[in-house]
Design an enzyme around this catalytic site. Sequence first.
Site, PDB file in Angstrom:
ATOM      1  N   ALA A 197      37.721  36.933  40.209  1.00 53.79           N
ATOM      2  CA  ALA A 197      36.185  36.374  40.115  1.00 53.79           C
ATOM      3  C   ALA A 197      36.064  35.243  38.951  1.00 53.79           C
ATOM      4  CB  ALA A 197      35.042  37.080  40.105  1.00 53.79           C
ATOM      5  N   GLU A 214      42.172  47.248  42.300  1.00 57.63           N
ATOM      6  CA  GLU A 214      40.753  46.893  41.611  1.00 57.63           C
ATOM      7  C   GLU A 214      40.261  47.870  40.849  1.00 57.63           C
ATOM      8  OE1 GLU A 214      38.496  44.981  41.609  1.00 57.63           O
ATOM      9  OE2 GLU A 214      38.813  43.336  42.537  1.00 57.63           O
ATOM     10  N   ASP A 220      43.466  42.621  40.768  1.00 58.44           N
ATOM     11  CA  ASP A 220      42.358  41.955  40.024  1.00 58.44           C
ATOM     12  C   ASP A 220      42.627  41.616  38.406  1.00 58.44           C
ATOM     13  OD1 ASP A 220      39.569  41.632  39.350  1.00 58.44           O
ATOM     14  OD2 ASP A 220      39.344  43.756  38.672  1.00 58.44           O
ATOM     15  N   ASP A 276      40.227  41.622  35.254  1.00 59.83           N
ATOM     16  CA  ASP A 276      39.320  42.274  34.311  1.00 59.83           C
ATOM     17  C   ASP A 276      39.140  43.653  34.908  1.00 59.83           C
ATOM     18  OD1 ASP A 276      37.358  43.111  32.382  1.00 59.83           O
ATOM     19  OD2 ASP A 276      35.593  42.317  33.579  1.00 59.83           O
ATOM     20  N   LYS A 320      33.543  38.885  45.662  1.00 61.22           N
ATOM     21  CA  LYS A 320      33.556  40.418  46.170  1.00 61.22           C
ATOM     22  C   LYS A 320      32.199  41.087  46.407  1.00 61.22           C
ATOM     23  CE  LYS A 320      37.559  40.256  43.192  1.00 61.22           C
ATOM     24  NZ  LYS A 320      38.339  40.711  42.030  1.00 61.22           N
ATOM     25  N   THR A 359      38.622  42.571  29.675  1.00 63.84           N
ATOM     26  CA  THR A 359      37.781  41.412  29.184  1.00 63.84           C
ATOM     27  C   THR A 359      36.555  41.839  29.327  1.00 63.84           C
ATOM     28  OG1 THR A 359      38.665  40.406  31.216  1.00 63.84           O
ATOM     29  CG2 THR A 359      39.263  39.427  29.166  1.00 63.84           C
TER      30      THR A 359
HETATM   31  P1  B16 Z   1      33.973  34.059  34.515  1.00 71.01           P
HETATM   32  P2  B16 Z   1      37.332  40.049  37.721  1.00 71.01           P
HETATM   33  C1  B16 Z   1      35.121  39.158  36.722  1.00 71.01           C
HETATM   34  O1  B16 Z   1      36.422  39.515  36.739  1.00 71.01           O
HETATM   35  C2  B16 Z   1      34.502  40.110  35.777  1.00 71.01           C
HETATM   36  O2  B16 Z   1      34.790  41.305  35.958  1.00 71.01           O
HETATM   37  C3  B16 Z   1      33.080  39.725  35.714  1.00 71.01           C
HETATM   38  O3  B16 Z   1      32.479  40.408  34.738  1.00 71.01           O
HETATM   39  C4  B16 Z   1      32.647  38.217  35.278  1.00 71.01           C
HETATM   40  O4  B16 Z   1      31.491  37.889  35.279  1.00 71.01           O
HETATM   41  C5  B16 Z   1      33.594  37.435  36.390  1.00 71.01           C
HETATM   42  O5  B16 Z   1      34.942  37.745  36.452  1.00 71.01           O
HETATM   43  C6  B16 Z   1      33.368  35.809  36.177  1.00 71.01           C
HETATM   44  O6  B16 Z   1      34.140  35.676  34.982  1.00 71.01           O
HETATM   45  O7  B16 Z   1      32.638  34.064  33.679  1.00 71.01           O
HETATM   46  O8  B16 Z   1      35.186  34.088  33.247  1.00 71.01           O
HETATM   47  O9  B16 Z   1      34.357  33.093  35.451  1.00 71.01           O
HETATM   48  O10 B16 Z   1      37.162  41.764  37.538  1.00 71.01           O
HETATM   49  O11 B16 Z   1      37.268  39.705  39.159  1.00 71.01           O
HETATM   50  O12 B16 Z   1      38.970  39.626  37.237  1.00 71.01           O
HETATM   51 MG    MG Z   2      37.621  43.858  37.797  1.00 68.16          MG
END
Ligand code: B16
Ligand code: MG
Length: 217
Positions: free
Chosen positions: A114, A168, A8, A10, A144, A16
Amino acid sequence: RLEAVIFDLDGVITDTAEYHYLAWKRLAEELGLAFDRALNEQLKGIGRKESLEIILQANGKTAAEAEKEEWIARKNRYYLELLEQLTPAAVAPGVLALLQELKAHGIKIALASASKNAPLVLEKLQLTRYFDVIVDAGAVKKGKPDPEIFLTAAEQLQVHGGNCLGIEDAAAGIAAIKAAGMVAVGVGDKATLPAADLVVKTMNELNLSKLQACFTG
Ligand code: B16
Ligand code: MG
């Protein structure tokens, strides 16, 4: 047998979430909506559209589709502005050493985030070259805890799910990894990630032999 590790982004590779928080906060203030760190916790691992829905719901608000699209685009502009500050110094301690060790032993590496900004974030962190596969979040239909993003990563790596391990920080992410039939390693608090096969407090605690041990014992 461990053949691939799917990360994963973030909360695992970098934090981030703070930038997401600041960007949503700025948008919420402009729209007169309440938004705090507790609510931000609920957005971890959740896509941008679903994130906005959660914020609106918490405020007892609804909006037209076109309006929502404009807000999401605006939040993303604010987020991209903040990402300009991102440098390799923001890579979580232990991550670079783990990536290097995996690469040296021929273990395949993928990203299942995501975030549609994931390729940009990896570029800024100077980590792109370690990844054999980066799953395009835009190409995945179900977020997810659905296993789709992890299954897609395994398929693109051409590795059987049973030989994959996912890392994760979010409960929804651990659920997705388990639903994909993979070994799940959680980063964070044991109490909030009870479904994980192994939980560590920080990425610093992980190395190849610890990950391999998840398959034998
Ligand atoms: P974006 P991950 C996720 O990352 C974040 O945890 C979540 O807070 C965010 O809304 C999502 O990505 C979408 O991000 O707006 O940049 O497309 O934890 O799945 O790496
Ligand atoms: Mg994450």
